[in-house]
Design a protein around this motif. Structure first.
Motif, mmCIF file in Angstrom:
data_model
loop_
_atom_site.group_PDB
_atom_site.id
_atom_site.type_symbol
_atom_site.label_atom_id
_atom_site.label_comp_id
_atom_site.label_asym_id
_atom_site.label_seq_id
_atom_site.Cartn_x
_atom_site.Cartn_y
_atom_site.Cartn_z
ATOM 1 N N LEU A 146 -27.331 -19.296 -29.934
ATOM 2 C CA LEU A 146 -26.003 -19.709 -30.720
ATOM 3 C C LEU A 146 -25.122 -18.654 -31.220
ATOM 4 O O LEU A 146 -23.754 -18.957 -31.027
ATOM 5 C CB LEU A 146 -26.446 -20.763 -31.851
ATOM 6 N N SER A 147 -25.767 -17.555 -31.527
ATOM 7 C CA SER A 147 -25.101 -16.511 -31.956
ATOM 8 C C SER A 147 -24.233 -16.005 -30.747
ATOM 9 O O SER A 147 -23.123 -15.315 -30.956
ATOM 10 C CB SER A 147 -25.705 -15.440 -32.724
ATOM 11 N N ALA A 148 -24.750 -15.867 -29.659
ATOM 12 C CA ALA A 148 -24.183 -15.303 -28.422
ATOM 13 C C ALA A 148 -23.021 -16.154 -28.119
ATOM 14 O O ALA A 148 -21.889 -15.519 -27.885
ATOM 15 C CB ALA A 148 -25.208 -15.237 -27.298
ATOM 16 N N VAL A 149 -23.296 -17.461 -28.058
ATOM 17 C CA VAL A 149 -22.085 -18.398 -27.768
ATOM 18 C C VAL A 149 -20.968 -18.170 -28.921
ATOM 19 O O VAL A 149 -19.722 -18.246 -28.370
ATOM 20 C CB VAL A 149 -22.483 -19.861 -27.571
ATOM 21 N N LEU A 150 -21.331 -18.185 -30.047
ATOM 22 C CA LEU A 150 -20.239 -18.260 -31.185
ATOM 23 C C LEU A 150 -19.591 -16.991 -30.907
ATOM 24 O O LEU A 150 -18.391 -16.622 -31.326
ATOM 25 C CB LEU A 150 -20.961 -18.317 -32.426
ATOM 26 N N GLY A 151 -20.391 -15.812 -30.718
ATOM 27 C CA GLY A 151 -19.809 -14.437 -30.559
ATOM 28 C C GLY A 151 -18.944 -14.313 -29.361
ATOM 29 O O GLY A 151 -17.640 -13.586 -29.533
ATOM 30 N N TRP A 152 -19.196 -14.846 -28.162
ATOM 31 C CA TRP A 152 -18.332 -15.040 -27.174
ATOM 32 C C TRP A 152 -16.994 -15.819 -27.560
ATOM 33 O O TRP A 152 -15.770 -15.425 -26.996
ATOM 34 C CB TRP A 152 -18.989 -15.438 -25.890
ATOM 35 N N LEU A 153 -17.028 -17.045 -28.165
ATOM 36 C CA LEU A 153 -15.874 -17.757 -28.523
ATOM 37 C C LEU A 153 -14.918 -16.805 -29.513
ATOM 38 O O LEU A 153 -13.878 -16.869 -29.447
ATOM 39 C CB LEU A 153 -16.190 -19.054 -29.141
#
Length: 422
Positions: A146-153
């Motif tokens: 989830l942190s990777a997805v939120l970081g990308w966004l």
């Protein structure tokens, strides 16, 4: 430390690392807490059960019946209560005991020199513990994902102004005199400060380019008159029948240099006008048309020098180009080949996206090829009488028009220029 990753990727990596650190600390804290609670609670429970058994012994009510799922051993016990050899060395207190495939929680107490030990099967507890640890692991992995997805966004959102600013700075219109400022489009933050810095720098660059264009245009205009005077004087001198061979050769050399200088001045003037968006330069011609004109112009000088001129029209290129600038590029390369070739041939070949000019001249060493496109740099000072501006002008026109010029060695000697027009 130099980072090779893009800014957005670095933001994602930082986000993932921070989440991994925090989630990992929580996961380890949960595991350690479970082990601590396990030891404290089970130690208290088993200690209480063992104390009740010992109280029964002191009250002559010994029944040798532990709780279900428990094993009881003591020093001097008989049959199933005898203390096993592998457990005799356990110190008083709480322990985890593994016997074959089974695991137990054990509590040991020493009373009057006698060892009492109570074991309890921990299979159910281990099963619940594994479920708990699996949940913790899944939670950790989900947190990282989830942190990777939120970081990308978040990275896309954060760097979007930077990306937009970079596109605006790279746009060719930014060098125009009336180009709008960049800073008003951004907030008063770090990106806004960067935009203002770009505005200041681009302003200085526009001013320098304007001065350069004005200087080039003014000089080109002012040089026309003295060059025409020199050319006319050379023509009159060459018509004089009393001129000896040596003097005639020198006058012809001066006339040839005047012609080259006049063409060079004309090309600089046209390039300056093109950069200013002169509408008179919008007339376009085909590549073959310019090539045919230049071949007709240069055939006599090349062949009079004892060289062979090969012209290959190749596949026709239907795209249209600025005639003056295309003629300047091709003409300067032909002139360069004529200057530095004493024997052999010069060839011009048309491609579907450009042309190739090759000669059998002195050639240029590989370590000097890049410098050949700098102003006033000549290859082989003992050959030719050029000014060292031809290749520099070719490079400048190609950069202005989005064309590509490449210099390589020809076989067995000489230079090979390839110009791609799209």
């Amino acid at each position: 430390m130099e980072f090779k990753h893009s800014l957005s990727r670095r933001i994602v990596i930082a986000f993932v690392l921070m989440t991994s650190l925090v989630a990992g600390a929580f996961a380890l804290g949960i595991v350690e807490t479970v082990h601590l609670v396990e030891e404290r609670l089970l130690s208290s429970e088993l200690g209480g059960d063992l104390d009740r058994l010992l109280q029964m012994d002191s009250m002559d009510e010994w029944r040798h019946i532990p709780e279900p799922g428990q094993l009881f051993y003591f020093s001097g016990g008989r049959e199933e209560f005898a203390l096993p050899d592998d457990l005799k060395e356990l110190a008083p207190g709480f322990h985890e005991v593994f016997r074959g495939e089974l695991s137990y929680h054990a509590f040991v107490r020493v009373v009057d020199g006698r060892h009492y030990m109570l074991l309890q099967d921990q299979s159910d507890f281990e099963a619940r513990e594994r479920v708990l640890f699996a949940v913790v692991l899944v939670g950790f992995l989900l947190s990282v994902g989830l942190s990777a997805v939120l970081g990308w966004l978040l990275a896309r959102k954060v760097i979007e102004p930077v990306v937009r600013l970079s596109r605006q700075v790279r746009h060719r219109d930014q060098l125009l005199d009336l180009a709008p400022l960049l800073a008003p489009d951004y907030a008063a933050d770090e990106v806004g400060q960067l935009a203002r810095a770009f505005d200041d720098t681009l302003g200085l660059l526009r001013h320098a380019l304007t001065r350069e264009r004005l200087f080039t245009s003014d000089v080109s205009h002012e040089l026309r008159t003295p060059l025409m005077v020199l050319a006319s004087s050379c023509e009159l001198l060459l018509e004089n029948p009393t001129l000896d061979l040596r003097a005639r050769t020198q006058v012809q050399r001066i006339a040839r240099a005047c012609d080259e200088m006049r063409e060079l001045v004309q090309t600089f003037l046209l390039l300056a006008r093109a950069q200013q968006g002169d509408s008179n330069l919008l007339v376009a011609v085909s590549l073959s048309t310019v090539a045919d004109e230049l071949v007709a112009q240069w055939r006599e000088p090349i062949e009079s020098k004892g060289l062979q001129l090969d012209y290959r029209s190749g596949e026709p290129c239907h795209e249209l180009f600025n005639p003056t600038l295309l003629r300047a590029v091709m003409g300067n390369l032909l002139r360069n080949a004529w200057h530095y070739t004493e024997q052999g041939r010069i060839s011009l070949g048309l491609l579907n996206n450009g042309f190739v000019i090759e000669d059998t001249g002195v050639g240029i060493p590989e370590n000097e090829r890049e410098a050949m496109f700098q102003p006033f740099v000549r290859g082989g000072e003992q050959h030719g009488d050029g000014l060292g501006l031809g290749l520099s002008l070719v490079q400048r026109i190609c950069e202005d028009q989005g064309w590509k010029v490449q210099l390589t060695a020809a076989q067995p000697s000489g230079c090979r220029f390839r110009v791609e027009l799209n």
